[in-house]
Design a protein around this motif. Structure first.
Motif, PDB file in Angstrom:
ATOM      1  N   GLU A  98       0.881  -1.207   0.008  1.00  0.00           N
ATOM      2  CA  GLU A  98      -0.017   0.063   0.111  1.00  0.00           C
ATOM      3  C   GLU A  98       0.942   1.394  -0.194  1.00  0.00           C
ATOM      4  OE1 GLU A  98      -3.710  -0.214   2.558  1.00  0.00           O
ATOM      5  OE2 GLU A  98      -3.043   1.905   3.075  1.00  0.00           O
ATOM      6  N   GLN A 143      -5.223  -6.720   0.436  1.00  0.00           N
ATOM      7  CA  GLN A 143      -4.327  -6.005   0.605  1.00  0.00           C
ATOM      8  C   GLN A 143      -3.917  -5.140  -0.916  1.00  0.00           C
ATOM      9  OE1 GLN A 143      -1.392  -8.865   1.936  1.00  0.00           O
ATOM     10  NE2 GLN A 143      -1.127  -7.609   3.922  1.00  0.00           N
ATOM     11  N   GLY A 164      -6.629  -2.727  -1.173  1.00  0.00           N
ATOM     12  CA  GLY A 164      -6.569  -1.435  -0.306  1.00  0.00           C
ATOM     13  C   GLY A 164      -5.341  -0.632  -0.935  1.00  0.00           C
ATOM     14  N   LYS A 183      -7.110   1.203  -4.091  1.00  0.00           N
ATOM     15  CA  LYS A 183      -7.950   2.276  -3.413  1.00  0.00           C
ATOM     16  C   LYS A 183      -7.391   3.531  -3.210  1.00  0.00           C
ATOM     17  CE  LYS A 183     -12.324   2.183  -0.791  1.00  0.00           C
ATOM     18  NZ  LYS A 183     -13.104   1.739   0.483  1.00  0.00           N
ATOM     19  N   LYS A 184      -6.563   3.373  -2.155  1.00  0.00           N
ATOM     20  CA  LYS A 184      -5.826   4.888  -1.723  1.00  0.00           C
ATOM     21  C   LYS A 184      -5.102   5.552  -2.722  1.00  0.00           C
ATOM     22  CE  LYS A 184      -5.135   4.161   3.264  1.00  0.00           C
ATOM     23  NZ  LYS A 184      -4.369   4.377   4.468  1.00  0.00           N
ATOM     24  N   SER A 211     -15.252  -7.870  -2.179  1.00  0.00           N
ATOM     25  CA  SER A 211     -13.590  -7.442  -1.895  1.00  0.00           C
ATOM     26  C   SER A 211     -13.145  -6.934  -3.283  1.00  0.00           C
ATOM     27  CB  SER A 211     -12.889  -8.376  -1.209  1.00  0.00           C
ATOM     28  OG  SER A 211     -13.232  -8.591   0.002  1.00  0.00           O
ATOM     29  N   GLY A 258     -10.568  -4.949   5.905  1.00  0.00           N
ATOM     30  CA  GLY A 258      -9.121  -4.896   5.579  1.00  0.00           C
ATOM     31  C   GLY A 258      -8.279  -5.081   6.764  1.00  0.00           C
TER      32      GLY A 258
END
Lengths: 214, 346
Positions: free
Chosen positions: A19, A67, A70, A73-74, A113, B164
Motif C-alpha cells: 500500500e 491488501q 487497499g 483504493k488509496k 472485496s 481490511g
C-alpha cells in the motif's frame, strides 16, 4: 523514472499488496505530471486485473486480494482528485447481501472485496438479510445494482422474492439485479427475472460492468 | 441423440460428438486448474461411452464393484420423517443398502454442539455396535464458523477481511482452529472409547485453510492417542480456500490445494481414507462435469497411498446440483469412478 518504468512498478506494488509503495508511486506520477487517468488505467487497473486472474487460478488468496485492493483504493483516490471535471468517472454503487435464512458469507465477502478492488462503491450488508432491509438500504445508499448470494437450495427462493418485491414496490426498473451462489444458475436468474448471474467473483465484476457500464 | 442433463439437473440432448467435446473440455479445465495430467484417449472414450448408454441406470462389469461408504448416514433417513432410531437406521444401511461401513451422526453434525451430548452419543454408539457388524464410524463436521462471532468467541474473518483487518482476521481463524481441534479430539475420543471403529471428519475445509489445518492437527493428535483408530477425512470442495492464506502443514501451504495434494497431507496426518470432492458446475453439462471430476479423482488416486473414496452426491463428483440426485447421473458417475479411475470406494 520514465512513464513505462513507473507503470511497471505500480503493477508490481499492486500485485505485492504494498500500500505505501503504491501510494508513493501515485504521488510520484502526479509530481512528474503524468496523465492521472492513464496511470490509473495502465498501472493500477492492469495490476488489479492481474491480481484477479491470480486469485481465480489459486495463486493468491483473499487476504492478499484485500491488501492489493487497499493499495489500489488509496492510490487511485489520490489520482482521482487530480482528474479534472467530467473526465472523472465513478464505477457505480452496489449493495450486496446474503439472503435471509442463509449464514454463508465467505463467497459474498470475496465478491465484495473484488468489487471494491475494481473501483465500485460497495455496501456489504452481511448475511441473513431480509429482503425489505436490502431494498431499504439500497434506496438510502443510492445503489445502481443489488447483488444477492444464496448458498442453499432452500434460501435461493429469497432471490425470487427480491424480484417480486421490487416489482410490487415499483422499483424494479431503478436497479440492476445480479444473483450468485452455489445452487444458483443462469437458468434460475432467467426464471426469476434477475438481470444477471455470476458464477464467480471475477465474473460478477465483469457482469456489473456490463450492466451499468462501470 | 443422447439424453443427458445440465449440472442443474435439467434434461438436454446432445450428439455423441458434443458429449465427447464436453468431456474433453471438462478434462482440460481440471488439467488447467489443478495442474494435473490429462486422461488418455481410451479413458475419454470410456467416459463418453458411459454417458451415451441408453439405459437409465448403468453399472459396472462384475468384479469392478467398489466399497460403499455413506456419510451422515443416520441423518438422511430421519430427514425423510421416518420415526426410527439410529441403530435401526444403520441396520438398514448394512442389511438393505449394502453399505460397507456405517456412520452414526447427530442431527447438528458439528463437533461443537456434540461436545455437550457426548454421553448420549456414546450410548448410541455402544447400542449400534451391538447390533451391526460393519465398521462403525462416528461422523461430524469441523464447522469452524461456529467458533466465530456471533456463534462463538473468536473474531469473524468474514467481517474483518472486507474491512481490511487482515492480521486480526488471521488471528481469529487461528484461535478458532485451536478450539475446533480441542472439540474434535474430545468428541472423537469419547465415541471411540464407547466402541466406534473410527471417525469421519466430514465436509472438511468448508471454511477454508484454517479448518483444514484444524482437521489435520486433530487427526495427528488422535492417531498419537489411539493408533488403531480409523480416520476418514472427507473434503467440502475441490479446492482449499485461502481464507487465512498463510497456514501450513508439514511445510506445505494449505491454501489452494487440489485433491491430489490434499490427500498427501491427509496421509501424513494419519488418515486411513480420503474423501475426494470435485464440485459440479451447475451451468455446464453432465459430460463436462464428469470429465472434469474423473480427471481430478484419477490424479488423486494416483498420488494416494491410502484408499480414496470419492464423494458422489448432490453437487459433487459430477452429480447435478438438485435435491434428489438423479439416478441416471449418480450411476454413471459411480461406474466411471470404478472403471476409469479404479477408485477404492464411493
Amino acid at each position: 523514472m520514465d512513464k513505462q518504468e513507473l507503470i511497471n512498478k505500480i503493477i508490481e506494488s499492486v500485485i505485492g499488496g504494498d500500500e505505501s509503495e503504491a501510494e508513493a508511486l501515485a504521488k510520484l506520477a502526479l509530481d512528474q505530471s503524468f496523465d492521472p487517468l492513464e496511470i490509473i488505467n495502465e498501472g493500477y487497473v492492469t495490476g488489479i486485473k492481474q491480481v484477479g486472474d491470480m486469485f481465480e487460478s489459486g495463486e493468491l488468496f483473499l487476504p492478499e486480494l484485500i491488501q492489493s485492493a487497499g493499495a489500489v483504493k488509496k492510490s487511485t483516490a489520490l489520482l482521482n482528485d487530480a482528474i479534472k471535471g467530467d473526465t472523472k468517472k465513478d464505477k457505480g454503487k452496489v449493495v450486496i447481501a446474503t439472503v435471509e435464512g442463509d449464514m454463508h458469507d465467505i463467497g459474498k465477502a470475496i465478491v465484495s472485496s473484488l468489487m471494491v478492488a475494481n473501483g465500485f462503491e460497495v455496501l456489504d450488508l452481511g448475511r441473513d438479510v431480509p429482503i425489505m432491509d436490502i431494498i431499504t438500504r439500497a434506496e438510502e445508499f443510492g445503489a445502481q445494482v443489488i447483488g444477492t448470494s444464496a448458498l442453499l437450495t432452500t434460501t435461493m427462493v429469497k432471490q425470487q422474492e427480491l424480484e417480486k418485491t421490487l416489482r410490487k414496490e415499483g422499483l424494479r426498473d431503478k436497479y440492476k439485479t445480479i444473483v450468485g451462489g452455489a445452487p444458483v444458475t443462469v437458468r434460475w436468474a432467467e426464471k426469476i427475472g434477475a438481470d444477471a448471474f455470476a458464477e464467480n467473483a471475477g465474473e460478477g465484476v465483469n457482469k456489473i460492468i456490463d450492466l451499468i457500464g462501470g | 441423440m443422447v439424453v443427458t442433463r445440465m449440472g442443474d439437473g435439467s434434461f438436454i440432448t446432445m450428439t455423441e460428438e458434443e458429449v465427447q467435446r464436453d468431456v474433453e473440455e471438462g478434462m482440460a479445465d481440471a488439467v488447467k486448474k489443478g495442474k494435473v495430467e490429462p486422461l488418455g484417449q481410451d479413458e475419454i472414450e470410456h467416459i463418453v461411452e458411459i454417458c451415451c448408454r441408453p439405459q437409465k441406470f448403468v453399472s459396472v462389469e462384475k468384479g469392478n464393484e467398489l466399497v460403499l461408504t455413506y456419510d451422515s448416514g443416520t441423518l438422511k433417513v430421519t430427514r425423510l420423517g421416518i420415526p426410527i432410531g439410529m441403530p435401526q437406521i444403520l441396520q438398514l444401511y448394512e442389511r438393505a443398502f449394502s453399505a460397507d461401513s456405517l456412520e452414526l451422526a447427530y442431527v447438528h453434525y458439528s463437533f461443537k454442539p456434540i461436545k455437550m451430548i457426548v454421553p448420549e452419543e456414546q450410548y448410541a454408539v455402544a447400542e449400534t455396535s451391538l447390533v451391526t457388524t460393519a465398521p462403525l464410524l462416528y461422523g461430524a463436521m469441523p464447522n469452524l464458523p461456529l467458533y466465530t462471532q456471533p456463534d462463538g468467541p473468536c473474531p469473524n474473518a468474514a467481517e474483518l477481511l472486507p474491512a481490511g483487518k487482515i492480521e486480526e482476521a488471521r488471528r481469529g481463524q487461528e484461535e478458532a482452529a485451536e478450539y475446533a481441534i480441542k472439540d474434535m479430539v474430545y468428541v472423537s475420543s469419547g465415541v471411540y472409547e464407547a466402541g466406534a471403529d473410527g471417525i469421519d471428519f466430514d465436509t472438511t475445509a468448508a471454511a477454508g485453510d484454517a479448518e483444514f489445518y484444524a482437521t489435520l492437527k486433530a487427526t495427528e493428535q488422535l492417531k498419537a492417542k489411539y493408533p488403531e483408530m480409523a480416520i476418514e477425512i472427507g473434503m467440502a470442495g475441490e479446492f482449499v480456500l485461502g481464507f487465512h492464506g498463510q497456514l501450513e502443514y508439514d511445510g506445505v501451504r494449505l491454501a489452494g490445494l487440489y485433491p491430489h495434494k490434499q490427500v498427501k497431507l491427509a496421509e501424513k496426518a494419519g488418515a486411513n481414507v480420503f474423501g475426494a470432492v470435485v464440485n459440479t458446475n451447475s451451468s455446464r453439462t453432465f459430460p463436462w462435469n464428469l470429465g472434469r471430476a474423473i480427471t481430478f479423482c484419477k490424479a488423486c488416486t494416483e498420488a494416494a497411498e491410502i484408499p480414496v473414496h470419492a464423494n458422489v452426491g448432490m453437487g459433487v463428483g459430477g452429480v447435478p446440483m438438485v435435491m434428489t440426485p438423479p439416478i441416471d447421473c449418480v450411476s454413471r458417475v459411480s461406474t466411471a469412478m470404478a472403471e476409469v479411475v479404479k477408485l477404492d470406494g464411493l
